[in-house]
Write an enzyme that holds these catalytic residues in place. Structure first.
Site, PDB file in Angstrom:
ATOM      1  N   ASP A 146      50.733  62.315 -45.772  1.00  0.00           N
ATOM      2  CA  ASP A 146      50.344  63.422 -45.007  1.00  0.00           C
ATOM      3  C   ASP A 146      51.143  63.929 -44.000  1.00  0.00           C
ATOM      4  OD1 ASP A 146      48.802  65.046 -43.381  1.00  0.00           O
ATOM      5  OD2 ASP A 146      47.229  63.796 -43.006  1.00  0.00           O
ATOM      6  N   TYR A 199      49.586  81.080 -39.249  1.00  0.00           N
ATOM      7  CA  TYR A 199      50.448  80.980 -40.321  1.00  0.00           C
ATOM      8  C   TYR A 199      51.854  81.727 -40.219  1.00  0.00           C
ATOM      9  CZ  TYR A 199      51.703  81.168 -45.464  1.00  0.00           C
ATOM     10  OH  TYR A 199      52.481  81.177 -46.486  1.00  0.00           O
TER      11      TYR A 199
END
Length: 260
Positions: free
Chosen positions: A42, A154
């Site tokens: 992760d 983003y």
């Protein structure tokens, strides 16, 4: 001798296409993802980033030839900051020592043409300062309004990555060590990340209004994979610190010759 490459985000989209392309060319690929990969890690956590490096070191025997940092998220959340920027930088910095034994080491990351879109100046500044705690906190504030300020997250991470490449590529750590460091900046690519947006004709048209792609429209992941493979291959000896747009013309339409 066959090259050994590491590809993050290898379970889907551009990462999967890159892994498969390299394997078809006879390379050994160590795939990294949350699941269905050689290394399951992760990248939103410090532990996951350390585990990635440790696992790759063990699987590779301590030497690799190329790193393709593809993994990323597009959700209006702080996790996007953790994975896209800090996970990517940690991947490249952490694996850089394993590249030093290669006769032709290469490093490539995936930015986006979204870096040209509106972003949050404060968040981008925190990314540039490598302040992960501050950047995550800022993202939490932006994420409270997902459709407005959250939508800046983003683009901010991708702008941060593009600037990071430009700052780092010509330094002693990269160019001085014989490692070309570059980025690709895709337009709209048909991946799980964009599936909901392009599943209908109306959705595709709306997206192409903001991300115009006059050359052949929306692309398949293999289009980006081919460019990544060249940048990360032995033939690339002098491309350094470039953000190469593979976007069907979005950059040209939006910026024209303004960059010169």
């Amino acid at each position: 001798m066959s090259r050994t490459s590491v590809v993050t985000g290898a379970a889907s989209g551009i990462g999967k296409a890159t892994k498969e392309l390299l394997e078809q060319r006879g390379e050994r690929v160590i795939g990294v993802d949350l699941h269905d990969a050689d290394v399951e890690a992760d990248l939103s956590t410090a532990h996951g980033r350390l585990a990635l490096v440790d696992s790759v070191r063990k699987l590779s025997g301590g030497s690799i030839d190329a790193v393709f940092a593809v993994a990323g998220l597009a959700a209006p959340t702080s996790a996007t900051v953790a994975v896209n920027f800090f996970g990517t930088v940690a991947t490249l910095d952490g694996l850089r020592p394993l590249l030093l034994g290669s006769p032709s080491p290469r490093a490539v990351l995936v930015s986006s043409m979204a870096a040209l879109m509106p972003s949050d100046e404060e968040l981008v500044g925190l990314l540039s300062a490598a302040d992960e705690a501050g950047a995550l906190a800022r993202a939490e504030v932006l994420a409270k309004e997902p459709a407005t300020t959250g939508a800046l997250i983003y683009a901010s991470t991708k702008l941060g990555l593009s600037r990071w490449v430009r700052r780092e590529a010509a330094t002693q750590r990269w160019a001085g060590s014989g490692i070309p460091l570059n980025a690709v900046a895709p337009g709209i690519i048909a991946t799980p990340m964009t599936a909901d947006f392009i599943s209908t004709e109306q959705g595709r048209e709306a997206l192409l209004q903001s991300v115009p792609m006059p050359l052949n429209g929306i692309a398949d992941p293999i289009v980006v994979a081919r460019l990544l493979a060249w940048l990360g291959g032995e033939e690339n000896t002098h491309v350094c610190g470039q953000i190469i747009y593979v976007d069907g013309g979005s950059d040209v339409v939006l910026r024209g010759d303004a960059v010169w």
